[in-house]
Design an enzyme around this catalytic site. Sequence first.
Site, PDB file in Angstrom:
ATOM      1  N   GLU A 147     -18.547   1.514   5.133  1.00 47.36           N
ATOM      2  CA  GLU A 147     -19.318   2.748   4.945  1.00 47.36           C
ATOM      3  C   GLU A 147     -20.637   2.468   4.220  1.00 47.36           C
ATOM      4  O   GLU A 147     -20.875   2.951   3.105  1.00 47.36           O
ATOM      5  CB  GLU A 147     -18.498   3.783   4.180  1.00 47.36           C
ATOM      6  CG  GLU A 147     -17.307   4.281   4.971  1.00 47.36           C
ATOM      7  CD  GLU A 147     -16.656   5.516   4.381  1.00 47.36           C
ATOM      8  OE1 GLU A 147     -16.799   5.747   3.168  1.00 47.36           O
ATOM      9  OE2 GLU A 147     -16.010   6.260   5.137  1.00 47.36           O
ATOM     10  N   GLU A 303     -11.219   5.915  10.439  1.00 49.19           N
ATOM     11  CA  GLU A 303     -10.511   6.489   9.297  1.00 49.19           C
ATOM     12  C   GLU A 303     -10.421   7.993   9.460  1.00 49.19           C
ATOM     13  O   GLU A 303     -11.418   8.649   9.799  1.00 49.19           O
ATOM     14  CB  GLU A 303     -11.273   6.244   7.989  1.00 49.19           C
ATOM     15  CG  GLU A 303     -11.227   4.847   7.451  1.00 49.19           C
ATOM     16  CD  GLU A 303     -11.975   4.760   6.124  1.00 49.19           C
ATOM     17  OE1 GLU A 303     -12.030   5.759   5.380  1.00 49.19           O
ATOM     18  OE2 GLU A 303     -12.524   3.691   5.832  1.00 49.19           O
TER      19      GLU A 303
HETATM   20  C1  GLA Z   1     -13.788   6.382   2.875  1.00 42.48           C
HETATM   21  C2  GLA Z   1     -13.545   4.924   2.547  1.00 42.48           C
HETATM   22  C3  GLA Z   1     -12.125   4.624   2.226  1.00 42.48           C
HETATM   23  C4  GLA Z   1     -11.531   5.712   1.373  1.00 42.48           C
HETATM   24  C5  GLA Z   1     -11.673   7.033   2.066  1.00 42.48           C
HETATM   25  C6  GLA Z   1     -11.041   8.180   1.321  1.00 42.48           C
HETATM   26  O1  GLA Z   1     -13.663   6.694   4.186  1.00 42.48           O
HETATM   27  O2  GLA Z   1     -13.975   4.072   3.574  1.00 42.48           O
HETATM   28  O3  GLA Z   1     -12.084   3.394   1.546  1.00 42.48           O
HETATM   29  O4  GLA Z   1     -12.183   5.745   0.146  1.00 42.48           O
HETATM   30  O5  GLA Z   1     -13.030   7.314   2.194  1.00 42.48           O
HETATM   31  O6  GLA Z   1     -11.200   9.396   2.023  1.00 42.48           O
END
Ligand code: GLA
Length: 651
Positions: A147, A303
Amino acid sequence: MAQQQIWYGGDYNPEQWPQAVWAEDVQLMQRAGVNMVTLAVFSWGLLEVADDQWDFGWLDRIMDQLHQGGIKVDLATATAAPPAWLVRAHPEILPVAADGTRLEFGSRQSYNPSSATYRAYATRLTRKLAERYGSHPALAAWHVGNEFGCHVARDYSAESAAAFRGWLERRYGTVEALNQAWGTAFWSQHYTAFDHVEPPRATPTFPNPTQLLDFDRFSSDALLECYLAEVAVLREVTPGVPITTNFMGFFKPVDYWRWAQEVDFVCDDAYPDPADPASPGLAAMMRDLMRSLGGGKPWILMEQAPSAVNWRERNAPKPAGQYRLWSLQAVARGADGVMQFQWRQSAAGAEKFHSGMVPHAGTETRVFREVEALGAELKSLAGLVGSLCEPSRVALVLDWDSWRALEQAAVPASLDYVAQLQRWHSAFWRRGLGVDFVPPEADLSAYDVVVAPAAHVLSQAARQNLAAVPGRGGQLVVAYQTGVLDPDLHVLLGGYLGAELREALGVWVEEFAPPALVAGQWVPELALDGLAAGPATDWAEVLHAVEAEVLATFRAPGALVDGQPAVTRRPAGPGAGAGGAWYVATAPAALDALAAAILEAAGIAAPLLPAGVEVARRGGRTFVLNHALEEQRVAVDGAAVVVPGRDAAII
Ligand code: GLA
């Protein structure tokens, strides 16, 4: 990707658990139909335990165990959280906020993207991992960083300031060209040397708008350089292993049109609020963006939460059925993978209350039962892998510069750019139409309807591109605050829009007259007569229809716009078939009526679906998703389909 199954699994953080749990993990993964995990995202400190001292033993073991269990790995380069020893040895890698605060170690992403030291250590780690695991049979893909920009999208350190100056020199060549672009005659902001330029740190009042925009552009590029530095190592050491990083839906700091060119497949992390009734529409829009970023190719939902997240004020769990429904929505709109954050819910740390596929309470739980059921269902949909969504006939223009400029301070009214897009996306989504997002200079020839809401910043090439749509028989829909500025953020004088769009639309804008929100009420209160009759919100302006038919007028007694045009249409000239150029000077509450007229002109038959119902077509299958609580009856291709509440039918 040579992929047989829809990817199913999630982030797996075995380092948070005793090794005794790992065998159980693999067994439970098999039970749940998990075929892919993302590993080692935050493992740097446990892999490089001190400068150039490595401990790969634990990762070797879990890679092997996963492989023996038939589970593939999306292996992270582990660079998203530098370890404490590195930060203490090189505190200059820590990020600095706009007010000068240095952000300390103790959470994650504690690095400044422009830091040469950070990049040197990160690429060394990447090389070690690539050399060690590049030919491991479990390795399916590289997951670079995590991210990018999520927490530290802009850095204001001295090192970033120097990198920013270098970026400006490359962009402008001379300081005079920078002065011209930034309009520095205003407020005595003239520069005589690049060395005098700083990032837009905290200033007494509004900073220079183009300086701000350039710093946004630079910051996105600095993150991209970080990503590309790792990619270069991976391409060298493990050519042929696909590389990706996870995007975050509509994420303003990072220009995903640029980034999408550098990933082998697009991935998204999507966390719509389970408690918000608007979430299904917003999620559909994010899915459409990911498909569009990949040029229509399948993408991976990298995710999502199996149930609640932990980072809102109040974190609603996903009610029964929603996890499945939203997962199927992603597949219907082009995803070849449904991955979660995370496999086993953490017992410690800042995310211990974030749901996992294996909850704190174990496997005799609603969440795990839903996780297992979805695994089985996705297996049955393996035939869809690699298939495309039904081609979209509608395009929505999305542009990061427009987004950033529209939401700057010192503008006629603060507008939410994504809300402008969503209003239009929703009007088409509610009719079962897929929508492609396009950058303003994209080839638009595949689309019958092209909508540009608040495309605030348009180059001349973009204006010409859009203006050509009606002439080839398409419907061009331009909504307010489009074409107001050029890419240096200088106003397009003489009635806004630029000459090309003024001509195509047959209108010009004399004056902006946005309503204010006073005690929750729009002042003046706007209504429309004519097409889309009813209330209107958000925006108004004094519009002159020179060569266009007026389809709706404002009713706003006592206000500048009363009786003035609000929606216009200029039919394309002879030989252009049914082409037309629509201009929309406000946000009609009855947008459905306007969308219906536009679609009719485009020859697209797409009646409104019952509220909460979504229809999407992919690979010869039709997904009917019922986000509402009540059973719904829908006509699909002439046949009636009945779908219970919060359920789906795949035909
Ligand atoms: C992001 C991160 C993860 C986690 C999620 C929690 O997507 O990539 O590591 O912290 O948020 O929602």
